[in-house]
Scaffold this active site. Sequence first.
Site, PDB file in Angstrom:
ATOM      1  N   ASP A  83     -10.016   6.378   4.123  1.00  0.00           N
ATOM      2  CA  ASP A  83      -9.588   5.213   3.328  1.00  0.00           C
ATOM      3  C   ASP A  83      -8.519   5.704   2.358  1.00  0.00           C
ATOM      4  O   ASP A  83      -8.305   6.911   2.197  1.00  0.00           O
ATOM      5  CB  ASP A  83     -10.782   4.627   2.550  1.00  0.00           C
ATOM      6  CG  ASP A  83     -10.379   3.435   1.670  1.00  0.00           C
ATOM      7  OD1 ASP A  83      -9.643   2.554   2.161  1.00  0.00           O
ATOM      8  OD2 ASP A  83     -10.769   3.400   0.494  1.00  0.00           O
ATOM      9  N   SER A  84      -7.885   4.747   1.683  1.00  0.00           N
ATOM     10  CA  SER A  84      -6.884   5.101   0.680  1.00  0.00           C
ATOM     11  C   SER A  84      -7.499   5.797  -0.537  1.00  0.00           C
ATOM     12  O   SER A  84      -6.782   6.446  -1.290  1.00  0.00           O
ATOM     13  CB  SER A  84      -6.176   3.834   0.206  1.00  0.00           C
ATOM     14  OG  SER A  84      -7.122   2.964  -0.379  1.00  0.00           O
TER      15      SER A  84
ATOM     16  N   TYR B 235      -3.004   1.412  -1.079  1.00  0.00           N
ATOM     17  CA  TYR B 235      -2.197   1.164   0.120  1.00  0.00           C
ATOM     18  C   TYR B 235      -1.758  -0.313   0.153  1.00  0.00           C
ATOM     19  O   TYR B 235      -0.742  -0.651   0.733  1.00  0.00           O
ATOM     20  CB  TYR B 235      -3.019   1.433   1.380  1.00  0.00           C
ATOM     21  CG  TYR B 235      -3.188   2.882   1.792  1.00  0.00           C
ATOM     22  CD1 TYR B 235      -2.781   3.937   0.970  1.00  0.00           C
ATOM     23  CD2 TYR B 235      -3.773   3.193   3.025  1.00  0.00           C
ATOM     24  CE1 TYR B 235      -2.958   5.265   1.380  1.00  0.00           C
ATOM     25  CE2 TYR B 235      -3.942   4.512   3.432  1.00  0.00           C
ATOM     26  CZ  TYR B 235      -3.545   5.545   2.606  1.00  0.00           C
ATOM     27  OH  TYR B 235      -3.718   6.837   3.010  1.00  0.00           O
ATOM     28  N   GLY B 236      -2.581  -1.161  -0.461  1.00  0.00           N
ATOM     29  CA  GLY B 236      -2.439  -2.605  -0.264  1.00  0.00           C
ATOM     30  C   GLY B 236      -1.185  -3.234  -0.840  1.00  0.00           C
ATOM     31  O   GLY B 236      -0.858  -4.371  -0.521  1.00  0.00           O
TER      32      GLY B 236
ATOM     33  N   CYS C  74     -10.694   1.238   6.108  1.00  0.00           N
ATOM     34  CA  CYS C  74      -9.687   0.628   5.244  1.00  0.00           C
ATOM     35  C   CYS C  74      -9.085  -0.554   5.997  1.00  0.00           C
ATOM     36  O   CYS C  74      -8.525  -0.379   7.092  1.00  0.00           O
ATOM     37  CB  CYS C  74      -8.619   1.670   4.934  1.00  0.00           C
ATOM     38  SG  CYS C  74      -7.232   1.027   3.987  1.00  0.00           S
ATOM     39  N   ASN C  75      -9.235  -1.730   5.421  1.00  0.00           N
ATOM     40  CA  ASN C  75      -8.688  -2.932   6.074  1.00  0.00           C
ATOM     41  C   ASN C  75      -7.167  -2.873   6.145  1.00  0.00           C
ATOM     42  O   ASN C  75      -6.564  -3.290   7.133  1.00  0.00           O
ATOM     43  CB  ASN C  75      -9.101  -4.172   5.282  1.00  0.00           C
ATOM     44  CG  ASN C  75     -10.591  -4.424   5.360  1.00  0.00           C
ATOM     45  OD1 ASN C  75     -11.053  -5.193   6.183  1.00  0.00           O
ATOM     46  ND2 ASN C  75     -11.370  -3.758   4.519  1.00  0.00           N
ATOM     47  N   THR C  76      -6.546  -2.348   5.083  1.00  0.00           N
ATOM     48  CA  THR C  76      -5.085  -2.300   5.032  1.00  0.00           C
ATOM     49  C   THR C  76      -4.546  -1.371   6.124  1.00  0.00           C
ATOM     50  O   THR C  76      -3.585  -1.717   6.827  1.00  0.00           O
ATOM     51  CB  THR C  76      -4.631  -1.831   3.633  1.00  0.00           C
ATOM     52  OG1 THR C  76      -5.363  -2.561   2.643  1.00  0.00           O
ATOM     53  CG2 THR C  76      -3.159  -2.060   3.438  1.00  0.00           C
TER      54      THR C  76
ATOM     55  N   GLU D  17     -11.284   1.355  -8.524  1.00  0.00           N
ATOM     56  CA  GLU D  17     -11.030   2.811  -8.552  1.00  0.00           C
ATOM     57  C   GLU D  17     -11.238   3.366  -9.957  1.00  0.00           C
ATOM     58  O   GLU D  17     -11.529   4.537 -10.131  1.00  0.00           O
ATOM     59  CB  GLU D  17      -9.593   3.111  -8.086  1.00  0.00           C
ATOM     60  CG  GLU D  17      -9.366   2.987  -6.595  1.00  0.00           C
ATOM     61  CD  GLU D  17      -9.769   4.230  -5.784  1.00  0.00           C
ATOM     62  OE1 GLU D  17      -9.653   5.355  -6.283  1.00  0.00           O
ATOM     63  OE2 GLU D  17     -10.206   4.043  -4.631  1.00  0.00           O
TER      64      GLU D  17
ATOM     65  N   CYS E 172     -11.788  -5.885   2.073  1.00  0.00           N
ATOM     66  CA  CYS E 172     -11.298  -4.619   1.523  1.00  0.00           C
ATOM     67  C   CYS E 172     -12.538  -3.814   1.203  1.00  0.00           C
ATOM     68  O   CYS E 172     -13.501  -4.351   0.629  1.00  0.00           O
ATOM     69  CB  CYS E 172     -10.479  -4.864   0.251  1.00  0.00           C
ATOM     70  SG  CYS E 172     -10.026  -3.329  -0.602  1.00  0.00           S
ATOM     71  N   THR E 173     -12.540  -2.542   1.591  1.00  0.00           N
ATOM     72  CA  THR E 173     -13.774  -1.760   1.459  1.00  0.00           C
ATOM     73  C   THR E 173     -14.092  -1.408   0.000  1.00  0.00           C
ATOM     74  O   THR E 173     -15.148  -0.849  -0.280  1.00  0.00           O
ATOM     75  CB  THR E 173     -13.698  -0.485   2.315  1.00  0.00           C
ATOM     76  OG1 THR E 173     -12.485   0.214   2.013  1.00  0.00           O
ATOM     77  CG2 THR E 173     -13.738  -0.837   3.785  1.00  0.00           C
ATOM     78  N   HIS E 174     -13.185  -1.727  -0.917  1.00  0.00           N
ATOM     79  CA  HIS E 174     -13.493  -1.557  -2.338  1.00  0.00           C
ATOM     80  C   HIS E 174     -14.342  -2.717  -2.878  1.00  0.00           C
ATOM     81  O   HIS E 174     -15.002  -2.575  -3.905  1.00  0.00           O
ATOM     82  CB  HIS E 174     -12.198  -1.503  -3.164  1.00  0.00           C
ATOM     83  CG  HIS E 174     -11.461  -0.202  -3.068  1.00  0.00           C
ATOM     84  ND1 HIS E 174     -10.788   0.196  -1.940  1.00  0.00           N
ATOM     85  CD2 HIS E 174     -11.291   0.786  -3.972  1.00  0.00           C
ATOM     86  CE1 HIS E 174     -10.230   1.371  -2.153  1.00  0.00           C
ATOM     87  NE2 HIS E 174     -10.514   1.750  -3.379  1.00  0.00           N
TER      88      HIS E 174
HETATM   89  N1  DGL Z   1      -9.963  -0.106   0.680  1.00  0.00           N
HETATM   90  C1  DGL Z   1      -8.786  -0.410   1.375  1.00  0.00           C
HETATM   91  C2  DGL Z   1      -8.911  -1.664   2.185  1.00  0.00           C
HETATM   92  O1  DGL Z   1      -9.970  -1.854   2.727  1.00  0.00           O
HETATM   93  C3  DGL Z   1      -7.464  -0.191   0.727  1.00  0.00           C
HETATM   94  C4  DGL Z   1      -7.215  -0.686  -0.608  1.00  0.00           C
HETATM   95  C5  DGL Z   1      -5.890  -0.221  -1.144  1.00  0.00           C
HETATM   96  O2  DGL Z   1      -5.646   0.987  -1.144  1.00  0.00           O
HETATM   97  O3  DGL Z   1      -5.106  -1.072  -1.565  1.00  0.00           O
HETATM   98  O4  DGL Z   1      -7.994  -2.450   2.340  1.00  0.00           O
END
Ligand code: DGL
Length: 273
Positions: A12-13, A44-45, A75-77, A153, A186-188
Amino acid sequence: MAGDDRPVCVFDSGLGGLTVVRELTAAMPDENIVYLGDSARVPYGTKSLETVRRFALEDASFLMTHRPKLLVVACNTATAAAIDVLRANLDVPVVDVIHPGARAAVEFTDGPVGVIATEATVASGAYVDAIAELSPSRAVCSAACPLLVPIVEEGRPDDDPIVLHVLSDYLGRLQRFRPSALILGCTHYPLLAGAIAKLMGPETELISSARAAADEAKKFLQGPLAASPDNGAGALKCFTTGDPERFAHLGRRFLGRSIDDVEFVGTDELETR
Ligand code: DGL
């Protein structure tokens, strides 16, 4: 009984993918896991899909040196930007987070589906496409929530007034849309699930793409690909491009237990792959 003790590699990011690791461990406690969090380049988003594609390929190439039996793009992105190119270039099965999340939502309800995700994921249309493939006439409403990743984060809890303020702003349109299911794309975001559930109300079921991805990974790791049942608690080895101490300290909340083994890897090392 002999099993396949090669690791499941996950990236993931940053810390968000640890929510997927948490679900993987709950579903398959014997599996060894190697995790890469690219904290130096998070988020990443907000970056272009082209840049995220390059990062995803570098992250995956680094993890391939650990000889995984399965790669999980937590990571979805990165999934939105790079899943096709990852599958085309790697000779291991690759599980993503978007397709399992979309399927879980469509299987849960016949009603409207909401999606919250990063700007890049929403702009890619990946969730809308994945849902349309499964359920062509489904009403879908997506909202980008760019501030949530930095907030998570930073380790802010979901009852923090800043979190509630930001979420109220982002969720306004979705509250009016009244989805039966809301995908945490988003996994966050599972770390903010309590506040999101409160704002959306009891009529909206939250769907975690992290849990759906772990269920998908479990399907791959049946039979000969499963770890030895006597492997005990599978090992977790983490790499971060950021500060290992910060990663271990903040990551604990994402994983639900302490993280003992974190090593630094520089982005320069990832870029040479
Ligand atoms: N956790 C990631 C996702 O699922 C990336 C979030 C990011 O870095 O912007 O999209």
